[in-house]
Design an enzyme around this catalytic site. Structure first.
Site, PDB file in Angstrom:
ATOM      1  N   GLU A 230      -4.897  -6.456  -7.681  1.00 36.88           N
ATOM      2  CA  GLU A 230      -3.908  -6.234  -8.603  1.00 36.88           C
ATOM      3  C   GLU A 230      -2.598  -7.171  -8.499  1.00 36.88           C
ATOM      4  O   GLU A 230      -2.598  -8.048  -7.429  1.00 36.88           O
ATOM      5  CB  GLU A 230      -3.468  -4.940  -8.139  1.00 36.88           C
ATOM      6  CG  GLU A 230      -2.058  -4.429  -8.737  1.00 36.88           C
ATOM      7  CD  GLU A 230      -2.171  -4.174 -10.238  1.00 36.88           C
ATOM      8  OE1 GLU A 230      -2.829  -4.753 -10.960  1.00 36.88           O
ATOM      9  OE2 GLU A 230      -1.561  -3.030 -10.700  1.00 36.88           O
ATOM     10  N   ASP A 231      -1.961  -7.510  -9.621  1.00 35.05           N
ATOM     11  CA  ASP A 231      -1.056  -8.508  -9.404  1.00 35.05           C
ATOM     12  C   ASP A 231       0.357  -8.245  -8.693  1.00 35.05           C
ATOM     13  O   ASP A 231       0.825  -9.120  -8.147  1.00 35.05           O
ATOM     14  CB  ASP A 231      -0.673  -8.964 -10.969  1.00 35.05           C
ATOM     15  CG  ASP A 231      -0.295  -7.751 -11.916  1.00 35.05           C
ATOM     16  OD1 ASP A 231      -0.300  -6.387 -11.257  1.00 35.05           O
ATOM     17  OD2 ASP A 231      -0.151  -7.719 -13.079  1.00 35.05           O
TER      18      ASP A 231
ATOM     19  N   PHE B  30      12.389  -7.759 -11.899  1.00 37.31           N
ATOM     20  CA  PHE B  30      11.267  -7.854 -12.832  1.00 37.31           C
ATOM     21  C   PHE B  30      10.870  -9.231 -12.926  1.00 37.31           C
ATOM     22  O   PHE B  30      11.689 -10.212 -13.280  1.00 37.31           O
ATOM     23  CB  PHE B  30      11.892  -7.386 -14.259  1.00 37.31           C
ATOM     24  CG  PHE B  30      10.653  -7.130 -15.015  1.00 37.31           C
ATOM     25  CD1 PHE B  30       9.778  -5.949 -14.869  1.00 37.31           C
ATOM     26  CD2 PHE B  30      10.142  -8.285 -16.211  1.00 37.31           C
ATOM     27  CE1 PHE B  30       8.666  -5.841 -15.873  1.00 37.31           C
ATOM     28  CE2 PHE B  30       9.047  -7.935 -16.930  1.00 37.31           C
ATOM     29  CZ  PHE B  30       8.262  -6.720 -16.683  1.00 37.31           C
TER      30      PHE B  30
ATOM     31  N   ARG C 184       2.128 -14.502 -19.327  1.00 36.71           N
ATOM     32  CA  ARG C 184       1.096 -14.332 -18.319  1.00 36.71           C
ATOM     33  C   ARG C 184       0.547 -15.604 -18.042  1.00 36.71           C
ATOM     34  O   ARG C 184      -0.307 -15.681 -16.999  1.00 36.71           O
ATOM     35  CB  ARG C 184      -0.068 -13.548 -19.003  1.00 36.71           C
ATOM     36  CG  ARG C 184       0.208 -11.992 -19.123  1.00 36.71           C
ATOM     37  CD  ARG C 184      -1.035 -11.350 -19.398  1.00 36.71           C
ATOM     38  NE  ARG C 184      -1.083 -10.016 -20.156  1.00 36.71           N
ATOM     39  CZ  ARG C 184      -0.625  -8.810 -19.428  1.00 36.71           C
ATOM     40  NH1 ARG C 184      -0.662  -8.906 -18.254  1.00 36.71           N
ATOM     41  NH2 ARG C 184      -0.425  -7.688 -20.166  1.00 36.71           N
TER      42      ARG C 184
ATOM     43  N   ASP D  32       4.755  -1.957  -7.554  1.00 36.19           N
ATOM     44  CA  ASP D  32       6.017  -1.698  -7.949  1.00 36.19           C
ATOM     45  C   ASP D  32       6.207  -0.223  -7.189  1.00 36.19           C
ATOM     46  O   ASP D  32       6.586   0.136  -6.210  1.00 36.19           O
ATOM     47  CB  ASP D  32       6.404  -1.679  -9.388  1.00 36.19           C
ATOM     48  CG  ASP D  32       8.048  -1.485  -9.459  1.00 36.19           C
ATOM     49  OD1 ASP D  32       8.600  -1.362  -8.578  1.00 36.19           O
ATOM     50  OD2 ASP D  32       8.293  -1.390 -10.702  1.00 36.19           O
TER      51      ASP D  32
HETATM   52  P1  IMP Z   1       3.353   0.527 -10.414  1.00 38.35           P
HETATM   53  O1  IMP Z   1       2.661   1.771 -10.798  1.00 38.35           O
HETATM   54  O2  IMP Z   1       5.045   0.727 -10.726  1.00 38.35           O
HETATM   55  O3  IMP Z   1       3.018   0.218  -9.265  1.00 38.35           O
HETATM   56  O4  IMP Z   1       3.123  -0.461 -11.684  1.00 38.35           O
HETATM   57  C1  IMP Z   1       2.347  -1.630 -11.286  1.00 38.35           C
HETATM   58  C2  IMP Z   1       2.135  -2.293 -12.675  1.00 38.35           C
HETATM   59  O5  IMP Z   1       3.392  -2.356 -13.445  1.00 38.35           O
HETATM   60  C3  IMP Z   1       1.838  -3.771 -12.397  1.00 38.35           C
HETATM   61  O6  IMP Z   1       0.220  -3.709 -12.274  1.00 38.35           O
HETATM   62  C4  IMP Z   1       2.525  -4.252 -13.638  1.00 38.35           C
HETATM   63  O7  IMP Z   1       1.691  -4.182 -14.726  1.00 38.35           O
HETATM   64  C5  IMP Z   1       3.508  -3.615 -13.858  1.00 38.35           C
HETATM   65  N1  IMP Z   1       4.927  -4.149 -13.169  1.00 38.35           N
HETATM   66  C6  IMP Z   1       5.404  -3.899 -12.219  1.00 38.35           C
HETATM   67  N2  IMP Z   1       6.497  -4.490 -11.913  1.00 38.35           N
HETATM   68  C7  IMP Z   1       6.296  -5.746 -12.780  1.00 38.35           C
HETATM   69  C8  IMP Z   1       7.264  -6.984 -13.062  1.00 38.35           C
HETATM   70  O8  IMP Z   1       8.128  -7.087 -12.211  1.00 38.35           O
HETATM   71  N3  IMP Z   1       6.729  -7.642 -14.016  1.00 38.35           N
HETATM   72  C9  IMP Z   1       5.667  -7.356 -14.899  1.00 38.35           C
HETATM   73  N4  IMP Z   1       4.946  -6.209 -14.585  1.00 38.35           N
HETATM   74  C10 IMP Z   1       5.365  -5.538 -13.491  1.00 38.35           C
HETATM   75 MG    MG Z   2      -0.891  -4.782 -13.856  1.00 42.96          MG
END
Ligand code: IMP
Ligand code: MG
Length: 179
Positions: A98-99, A151, A164, A102
């Site tokens: 995963e990238d 962000f 990206r 959050d």
């Molecule tokens: P989570 O479910 O909140 O952990 O969301 C994770 C996903 O939200 C990641 O795979 C990203 O696609 C997106 N995301 C969360 N934070 C960022 C950020 O700072 N920049 C861009 N995408 C983000």
């Molecule tokens: Mg993602």
């Protein structure tokens, strides 16, 4: 540096070095195992591509696409599967790439979905971790960089599908959000 970027949080060199370190650790940890690395599209692409080059054991690759953020910077908590796996992961040791993590909600849902498919183990490698953003308890197994609750874009991460392709992780200038 790209004109919309205010500052670089993680440089291309730092990312390259980290992919090498993580690849070596993963190669050791999964020695003798049946490993499949599953990337979450589209954000995983640059990271997964660099990471797997440093994995020296035999592996399979597969991809899933799920959406959690719908063109905004706030998490919805909803996860929709847009593209499911091609292969059966029955009996495999799964490593999800995963990238960024959050709130933790996307990965938690994906792990729940994969756990009913008969995987031997399921772990997570993420390039970035924003622990201050967690809404649920979630701990990734391998983390590249822990970053503050900001962000970020680049190296797979987007804002409205842009940025990206940047080779580093950066923070956008405020004026970009009001465009
Ligand atoms: P989570 O479910 O909140 O952990 O969301 C994770 C996903 O939200 C990641 O795979 C990203 O696609 C997106 N995301 C969360 N934070 C960022 C950020 O700072 N920049 C861009 N995408 C983000
Ligand atoms: Mg993602």
């Amino acid at each position: 540096m790209h004109q919309d970027i205010k500052k670089i949080l993680v440089s291309q060199e730092q990312i390259e070095q980290k992919c090498k370190e993580l690849g070596e650790i993963i190669s050791r940890d999964y020695e003798g195992k049946k490993l499949v690395v599953i990337g979450l599209l589209k954000g995983c692409i640059p990271f997964m591509s660099d990471l797997v080059k440093h994995i020296t054991i035999p592996i399979h690759l597969d991809y899933m696409s799920v959406s959690s953020y719908h063109g905004t910077t706030a998490s919805s908590g909803n996860v929709r599967v847009n593209k499911d796996l091609d292969m059966s992961i029955q009996g495999y040791d799964v490593l999800i790439a995963e990238d960024i993590i959050d709130t933790g909600q996307t990965l938690k849902k994906v792990m729940e979905m994969l756990s009913v498919k008969g995987a031997k183990s399921i772990k997570v490698v993420t390039l970035l971790d924003k622990p201050e953003g967690r809404l649920i308890d979630f701990k990734p197994d391998y983390v590249g960089f822990v970053i503050p609750k900001e962000f970020v874009v680049g190296y797979g991460l987007d804002y409205n599908e842009y940025y990206r392709n940047l080779p580093y992780i950066g923070v956008l200038k405020e004026e970009v959000y009001s465009k």
